[in-house]
Design an enzyme around this catalytic site. Structure first.
Site, PDB file in Angstrom:
ATOM      1  N   TYR A  59       1.082  -1.140  -0.524  1.00  0.00           N
ATOM      2  CA  TYR A  59      -0.145  -0.097  -0.007  1.00  0.00           C
ATOM      3  C   TYR A  59       0.777   0.936   0.055  1.00  0.00           C
ATOM      4  CZ  TYR A  59      -4.706  -2.624   1.024  1.00  0.00           C
ATOM      5  OH  TYR A  59      -6.006  -3.302   1.664  1.00  0.00           O
ATOM      6  N   LYS A 113       5.173 -15.244   1.656  1.00  0.00           N
ATOM      7  CA  LYS A 113       4.734 -15.607   0.329  1.00  0.00           C
ATOM      8  C   LYS A 113       6.463 -15.350  -0.345  1.00  0.00           C
ATOM      9  CE  LYS A 113       2.354 -17.315  -3.192  1.00  0.00           C
ATOM     10  NZ  LYS A 113       2.069 -18.147  -3.009  1.00  0.00           N
ATOM     11  N   ASP A 130      -1.554 -18.415   1.151  1.00  0.00           N
ATOM     12  CA  ASP A 130      -2.654 -18.612   0.192  1.00  0.00           C
ATOM     13  C   ASP A 130      -3.021 -19.633   1.273  1.00  0.00           C
ATOM     14  OD1 ASP A 130      -0.405 -19.874   0.116  1.00  0.00           O
ATOM     15  OD2 ASP A 130      -0.847 -20.304  -2.329  1.00  0.00           O
ATOM     16  N   ASP A 181      -5.045  -7.143   5.065  1.00  0.00           N
ATOM     17  CA  ASP A 181      -6.257  -6.846   4.236  1.00  0.00           C
ATOM     18  C   ASP A 181      -7.235  -8.079   4.372  1.00  0.00           C
ATOM     19  OD1 ASP A 181      -8.148  -4.722   3.109  1.00  0.00           O
ATOM     20  OD2 ASP A 181      -7.732  -5.103   1.812  1.00  0.00           O
ATOM     21  N   ASP A 231     -10.958 -10.231   6.215  1.00  0.00           N
ATOM     22  CA  ASP A 231     -11.822 -10.202   6.250  1.00  0.00           C
ATOM     23  C   ASP A 231     -12.283 -11.311   6.192  1.00  0.00           C
ATOM     24  OD1 ASP A 231     -12.437  -7.740   5.563  1.00  0.00           O
ATOM     25  OD2 ASP A 231     -13.608  -7.605   3.756  1.00  0.00           O
TER      26      ASP A 231
HETATM   27  C1  IPM Z   1      -9.631  -1.759   5.564  1.00  0.00           C
HETATM   28  C2  IPM Z   1     -10.520  -1.503   4.249  1.00  0.00           C
HETATM   29  C3  IPM Z   1      -9.331  -0.687   3.080  1.00  0.00           C
HETATM   30  C4  IPM Z   1      -7.998  -1.179   3.062  1.00  0.00           C
HETATM   31  C5  IPM Z   1     -10.087   0.418   1.879  1.00  0.00           C
HETATM   32  C6  IPM Z   1     -10.879   1.074   2.532  1.00  0.00           C
HETATM   33  C7  IPM Z   1      -8.618   0.973   1.655  1.00  0.00           C
HETATM   34  O1  IPM Z   1     -10.235  -2.318   3.099  1.00  0.00           O
HETATM   35  O2  IPM Z   1      -9.697  -1.146   6.321  1.00  0.00           O
HETATM   36  O3  IPM Z   1      -9.665  -3.482   6.137  1.00  0.00           O
HETATM   37  O4  IPM Z   1      -7.725  -1.891   2.291  1.00  0.00           O
HETATM   38  O5  IPM Z   1      -6.690  -1.042   4.003  1.00  0.00           O
HETATM   39 MG    MG Z   2     -10.230  -4.422   4.031  1.00  0.00          MG
END
Ligand code: IPM
Ligand code: MG
Length: 357
Positions: free
Chosen positions: A137, A188, A221, A245, A249
């Site tokens: 990032y 990775k 992975d 990230d 999720d």
């Molecule tokens: C998170 C979100 C952000 C990220 C996006 C909105 C840029 O997905 O906070 O996890 O990737 O960090």
């Molecule tokens: Mg996110």
């Protein structure tokens, strides 16, 4: 009385609904704990962008620096491109406020059904320490030859020894403080022969200072698969910005609902305020209906109070959340019920008030 100055950016969509719920809960727990929170709201986000052509005031960062912490809702609106809303507010704020740790607990609370069948609270209790300032990032790269057949884009990842070392040290320290003392490093290095080989080397160097922590290294992975097949084998996870990230999720999905998972963008050096937020986004599909689950925002508020040193207040809010979720009487639609944001918040404040002082 000890008073914390909190900047509030409720932002877009359901951010406007869940953050007020979190503020109400914090006010109650502060009164119980003999401290105060003074909340100052800022109107930044996509509506602000549509009116003013930018996501926040030009001096936003300078103003935020004066606060003890930042309480953040969600940013994102179908009328504004994501790379603008995230790229001009979320990501630069994390970087400029030196919030190099993104800390995200992923727990299956009692009363929530995981989409993984047969899993209980003991199986899903992990926390991700995500590098939040560099890596994939970092924003380095370019696009060339726009609109031609030769068009190309380059997106570079920058990994520094200093950046990896400090995130690894934070993760090992956190792992040491938890009963299982397990750390999984997401790598990775089989394919990314520069960045992830450096990552592995630096993590291994830091490991020498933590002989009591068990370090395991997984390709990302395989780790993603392991979170689903063997979640009980995971405790603390340390990951680069993009790997973290994605993994968080997965972690919040297997915990039953994105509406529950909180996160902190933390500057451990405390030279600038840290930001606490629900992991979920602005959810335009349900915004304005008053049915968003406020638990993630309430839990993020508890993490903020813990960061500020109010450990008892954090524990009380967590106990109230566990009681309400465990009761299974009040459930917002994400948990399969019909309760509203206000119902859920009221249940948490009632549980909080009922806790022994
Ligand atoms: C998170 C979100 C952000 C990220 C996006 C909105 C840029 O997905 O906070 O996890 O990737 O960090
Ligand atoms: Mg996110």
């Amino acid at each position: 009385m000890k008073t914390y100055r909190i900047a509030v950016i409720a932002g877009d969509g359901i951010g406007q609904e869940v953050i007020p719920a979190g503020i109400d809960v914090m006010k109650i727990v502060a009164a119980r704990g003999g401290f105060a929170c003074e909340f100052t709201e800022f109107p930044w986000g996509c509506d602000f962008y549509l009116r003013n052509g930018r996501m926040a005031d030009g001096d936003a960062l300078d103003r935020l620096r004066a606060f003890d912490a930042i309480y953040f809702g969600a940013i994102g609106d179908p009328r504004v491109a994501d790379h603008i809303s995230a790229g001009e507010l979320i990501l630069p704020f994390r970087k400029r406020l030196r919030q190099y740790v993104n800390l995200r607990p992923m727990r299956l609370l009692p009363g929530i059904a995981s989409p993984l069948s047969g899993r209980t609270t003991a199986d899903i209790d992990m926390i991700c320490v995500r590098e939040n300032s560099e890596g994939e990032y970092c924003g380095v790269g370019a696009r060339k030859h726009a609109g031609t057949a030769d068009e190309l884009a380059e997106q570079t990842g920058i990994f520094t020894r200093r950046g990896i070392e400090r995130i690894a040290r934070y993760a090992f320290t956190l792992a040491r403080s938890r009963p299982r003392k397990l750390l999984a490093s997401a790598t990775k290095s089989n394919a990314l022969q520069h960045s992830m080989v450096l990552w592995d080397e630096v993590v291994a160097d830091v490991a020498r200072d933590f002989p009591d922590v068990t370090l395991r290294k997984y390709h990302v992975d395989a780790l993603a698969a392991r979170m689903i097949t063997h979640p009980q084998s995971l405790d603390v996870i340390v990951a680069s910005n993009m790997f973290g990230d994605i993994l968080t999720d997965i972690g919040s999905a297997i915990s039953g609902s994105l509406g529950v998972a909180p996160g902190g963008n933390i500057n451990p050096d405390r030279t600038t305020p840290s930001t606490f937020e629900p992991i979920h986004g602005s959810a335009p599909d349900i915004a304005g209906k008053g049915v968003a689950n406020p638990i993630a925002a309430i839990w993020a508020g508890a993490m903020m109070l813990e960061h500020l040193g109010e450990h008892a207040a954090h524990d009380a809010v967590l106990r109230a959340i566990e009681r309400v979720i465990g009761d299974e009487r009040v459930k917002t639609p994400d948990l399969g019920g019909r309760a509203t944001t206000a119902d859920m918040k009221n249940a948490v404040t009632a549980a909080l008030t009922a806790l022994p002082a």
